[in-house]
Design an enzyme around this catalytic site. Structure first.
Site, mmCIF file in Angstrom:
data_model
loop_
_atom_site.group_PDB
_atom_site.id
_atom_site.type_symbol
_atom_site.label_atom_id
_atom_site.label_comp_id
_atom_site.label_asym_id
_atom_site.label_seq_id
_atom_site.Cartn_x
_atom_site.Cartn_y
_atom_site.Cartn_z
ATOM 1 N N ASN A 132 -7.677 -2.571 14.347
ATOM 2 C CA ASN A 132 -9.054 -2.823 13.889
ATOM 3 C C ASN A 132 -9.126 -4.031 12.954
ATOM 4 O OD1 ASN A 132 -7.899 -1.891 11.553
ATOM 5 N ND2 ASN A 132 -9.306 -0.183 11.231
ATOM 6 N N ASP A 188 0.821 -1.213 0.000
ATOM 7 C CA ASP A 188 0.000 0.000 0.000
ATOM 8 C C ASP A 188 0.855 1.263 0.000
ATOM 9 O OD1 ASP A 188 0.922 -0.339 2.592
ATOM 10 O OD2 ASP A 188 -1.029 -0.720 3.459
ATOM 11 N N GLU A 245 -9.887 -1.737 5.192
ATOM 12 C CA GLU A 245 -10.510 -1.393 6.466
ATOM 13 C C GLU A 245 -11.785 -2.225 6.699
ATOM 14 O OE1 GLU A 245 -8.707 0.195 8.378
ATOM 15 O OE2 GLU A 245 -8.378 2.294 7.909
ATOM 16 N N HIS A 297 -7.355 -4.464 10.151
ATOM 17 C CA HIS A 297 -7.068 -4.250 8.726
ATOM 18 C C HIS A 297 -5.785 -4.952 8.312
ATOM 19 C CE1 HIS A 297 -4.738 -0.187 9.391
ATOM 20 N NE2 HIS A 297 -3.936 -1.197 9.487
HETATM 21 P P1 PGA Z 1 2.154 -1.384 12.698
HETATM 22 O O1 PGA Z 1 1.016 -1.354 11.596
HETATM 23 O O2 PGA Z 1 3.127 -2.438 12.260
HETATM 24 O O3 PGA Z 1 2.753 -0.020 12.647
HETATM 25 O O4 PGA Z 1 1.507 -1.722 13.991
HETATM 26 C C1 PGA Z 1 0.458 -2.531 11.175
HETATM 27 C C2 PGA Z 1 -0.703 -2.248 10.245
HETATM 28 O O5 PGA Z 1 -1.424 -1.260 10.479
HETATM 29 O O6 PGA Z 1 -0.912 -3.025 9.313
#
Ligand code: PGA
Length: 242
Positions: free
Chosen positions: A136, A67, A143, A138
């Site tokens: 959450n 992404d 999302e 994702h």
């Molecule tokens: P993080 O993000 O590794 O910074 O916790 C993970 C994500 O949101 O996929």
């Protein structure tokens, strides 16, 4: 799902790095799907160390990132282009033409998504795709509530994702609200998936992903539909597993 529980971030990073390194050592022209975020930083450090020891080459490896934010310049330290370059690509011998990251600065982001997906599919399936997970649930920037049928697409970030990512920006208002992300169909097209998560704040999402109902409300639950998924987590992220 194959679940590996380790004691801490360091160990999680090492096991994840070994998955990546073994893929590259076994197949010189492997296609890798790669994540950003805080979680994979340790994995990339270990991959870079192994390369610096002369034990692995990325010369013929192709990469596709999951992404990218919309409207952040490549030189912006919060762009995923910048992240990948500073944490991995500038330290290894990868051919820059083999690096693919969705271009969030494209004039036509919808067209960019279509072209990104085409490039990915015409490179053959990803041999291995690494993922993090949001609090959450994702994966990538898919999302809660988004369809499981999507390919690479433009997505709008949930407020709690924006808040979670605000730690990297000067202020909340600076966090982009739109991003380009591989969709769930893209993610499931990888031959092998490795998800890494550490810390107690991921424990609920990890349990829902593994034991919960398969539903777009919990995006990572889609991984229950794939036949080669490994979850590498620390004790804290595993603490709510039934
Ligand atoms: P993080 O993000 O590794 O910074 O916790 C993970 C994500 O949101 O996929």
């Amino acid at each position: 799902m194959n679940i590996i529980i380790k004691n801490n971030y360091e160990e999680v990073s090492q096991v994840a790095a070994d998955f990546l390194l073994n893929t590259v050592k076994d197949k010189k022209n492997a296609v890798l799907g790669l994540p950003t975020g805080s979680t994979p930083i340790g994995m990339y450090e270990k991959v870079v160390e192994e390369h610096k020891k002369g034990n692995v080459s990325f010369k013929d490896i192709k990469t596709f990132n999951l992404d990218e934010y919309v409207n952040l310049d490549r030189d912006n330290i919060n762009s995923y282009y910048y992240f990948m370059n500073s944490n991995l690509f500038s330290h290894i011998d990868i051919d820059k033409n083999n690096i693919h990251i969705p271009n969030g600065m494209a004039d036509d982001v919808e067209k960019e998504c279509m072209e990104y997906e085409e490039k990915l599919q015409s490179s053959g399936s990803m041999d291995i795709l690494f993922l993090g997970i949001g609090i959450n649930g994702h994966i990538g920037f898919n999302e809660p509530g988004e369809s499981f049928q999507t390919t690479t697409h433009v997505t709008h970030l949930e407020h709690n994702t924006i808040e979670a990512n605000a730690r990297f920006f000067d202020k909340l208002e600076d966090v982009p609200t739109t991003a380009l992300t591989m969709g769930m169909k893209t993610i499931l097209s990888a031959k092998k998936i490795v998800l890494i998560a550490t810390g107690e704040n991921k424990a609920n999402a990890v349990n829902e992903m593994v034991n919960g109902k398969v539903t777009p409300k919990m995006p990572a639950s889609v991984l229950q539909l794939h036949n080669d998924v490994t979850i590498i987590i620390d004790n804290l992220a595993a603490s709510k597993l039934n």
